[in-house]
Design a protein around this motif. Structure first.
Motif, mmCIF file in Angstrom:
data_model
loop_
_atom_site.group_PDB
_atom_site.id
_atom_site.type_symbol
_atom_site.label_atom_id
_atom_site.label_comp_id
_atom_site.label_asym_id
_atom_site.label_seq_id
_atom_site.Cartn_x
_atom_site.Cartn_y
_atom_site.Cartn_z
ATOM 1 N N ASP A 117 0.836 -1.201 0.000
ATOM 2 C CA ASP A 117 0.000 0.000 0.000
ATOM 3 C C ASP A 117 0.876 1.259 0.000
ATOM 4 O OD1 ASP A 117 -2.304 1.662 0.250
ATOM 5 O OD2 ASP A 117 -2.029 1.702 2.428
ATOM 6 N N VAL A 122 -4.830 2.069 2.843
ATOM 7 C CA VAL A 122 -5.310 1.063 3.795
ATOM 8 C C VAL A 122 -4.950 1.497 5.212
ATOM 9 C CG1 VAL A 122 -5.254 -1.362 4.480
ATOM 10 C CG2 VAL A 122 -5.024 -0.740 2.057
ATOM 11 N N VAL A 125 -5.871 -3.648 8.849
ATOM 12 C CA VAL A 125 -6.075 -4.995 8.313
ATOM 13 C C VAL A 125 -6.390 -5.918 9.481
ATOM 14 C CG1 VAL A 125 -5.097 -6.932 7.027
ATOM 15 C CG2 VAL A 125 -4.444 -4.584 6.431
ATOM 16 N N PRO A 156 -10.841 -5.333 0.822
ATOM 17 C CA PRO A 156 -11.533 -4.372 1.692
ATOM 18 C C PRO A 156 -12.865 -4.907 2.203
ATOM 19 C CG PRO A 156 -11.662 -3.689 -0.606
ATOM 20 C CD PRO A 156 -10.729 -4.852 -0.572
ATOM 21 N N GLU A 210 -9.347 2.622 3.802
ATOM 22 C CA GLU A 210 -9.942 1.298 3.664
ATOM 23 C C GLU A 210 -9.585 0.421 4.858
ATOM 24 O OE1 GLU A 210 -8.543 -0.304 -0.008
ATOM 25 O OE2 GLU A 210 -9.763 1.030 -1.250
ATOM 26 N N TRP A 212 -9.248 -3.599 5.623
ATOM 27 C CA TRP A 212 -9.132 -4.864 4.898
ATOM 28 C C TRP A 212 -9.281 -6.052 5.838
ATOM 29 C CZ3 TRP A 212 -6.056 -6.113 0.009
ATOM 30 C CH2 TRP A 212 -6.253 -5.125 -0.953
#
Length: 313
Positions: A117, A122, A125, A156, A210, A212
């Motif tokens: 990324d 992002v 996660v 995502p 985002e 994920w």
């Protein structure tokens, strides 16, 4: 963010409180990771444990990397998480519970989306969390324990899905941008509050980043017999509801939300209590316990909403 080769990249943070024997298994799993040894550190943040936690950490002094022991005297999971953020030397923080089991490729799978990324799109996660029951699972609580199973491949998440703090990675720049964990929302000795992780995820999304899910980064979350009792389930339900109210208090439209929730849970409390009584009368104790747990959840809303309206936790 670049590949994992080279200087220190990750900080694995394990907040812990009085679970020394489970912690030993988690540290053993970290010692077997296939992630480059010089590229991550392990922090154990002891939140005032009274058991042999410090001695367990010392058992791994010969591991590479050797876990670093930190004592955090401010009681509460998010105080421990925030201490980890302040002490971390890695570019990515990986938060793990003190009672998880993992495969050797866990770290590699969890942080892979962050290493690719380069645009900083992002913000978090999460990995899969699979509950396991070393002492067995009573049938009446089974429906409340299942893997997250948000998606089959890494990618995502939609807005309604939120990863768990038991298996969660965030770049350090996220905390520099958005601030630390909300310390009123997670558990401390004597309560089962929850929500610090989901509140942070909401901030990540509000910043346009985002979130994920990495299903291959799975951990097994150990649930001993003490966490499958009626006493635990009912207290957890009560405090989880309180946490949701505390979290909602700082958001727009809270008053209308509280009004609707209060009225709705008045009816639910009575309805679930009557359902529990009926199931006891017809000799279905498991169904009765489930109804009582749901009644306790509603009581959590009824207890906390008036408190939040006057600014109390």
């Amino acid at each position: 963010m670049t590949s994992p080769a080279g200087p220190l990249q990750l900080t694995v943070a394990i907040p812990t409180y009085n679970r020394a024997d489970f912690l030993r298994q988690t540290l053993a799993g970290l010692a077997r990771q296939d992630f480059p040894r010089g590229s991550f550190e392990v922090l154990v943040i002891d939140n005032n444990s009274t058991d042999h936690t410090r001695a367990v950490v010392a058992e791994f002094a010969g591991s590479t990397p050797a876990p670093r022991y930190l004592l955090e005297t401010k009681q509460g999971l998010d105080h421990a998480r925030n201490r980890a953020i302040s002490e971390a030397r890695g570019d990515i923080l990986v938060f793990a519970d003190d009672d998880i089991l993992m495969s050797p490729d866990w770290l590699t799978q969890l942080v892979a989306p962050l290493f690719t990324d380069s645009a900083h799109r992002v913000g978090a996660v999460g990995g899969e969390v699979i509950p396991v029951f070393p002492d067995g699972l009573p049938p009446w609580v089974a429906e409340w324990h299942a893997p997250l199973a948000f998606r089959a491949d890494a990618g995502p998440l939609i807005a309604k899905d939120s990863p768990m703090g038991a298996n969660l990675a965030l770049p350090k720049w996220v905390f520099e941008k958005l601030g630390l964990f909300h310390t009123a929302l997670d558990r401390a000795a004597g309560n089962y509050f929850s929500g610090g992780d989901s509140e942070m995820i909401r901030r990540v999304r509000a910043a346009g980043l985002e979130v994920w899910f990495a299903p291959a980064a799975a951990v097994q979350h150990q649930m001993p017999a003490s966490r499958t009792t009626f006493r635990y389930a009912s207290r957890h339900a009560f405090d989880s509801a309180r946490s949701r109210v505390i979290d909602r208090a700082g958001q727009p439209g809270a008053a209308a939300y509280f009004f609707g929730r209060f009225l709705g849970n008045l009816g639910k409390t009575l309805g679930f209590a009557l359902l529990a009584l009926l199931n006891f009368l017809i000799a279905r104790p498991g169904e009765a316990k489930k109804a009582l747990v749901r009644a306790w959840r509603s009581c959590g809303y009824l207890y906390q909403i008036p408190r939040s309206l006057v600014g109390k936790i």
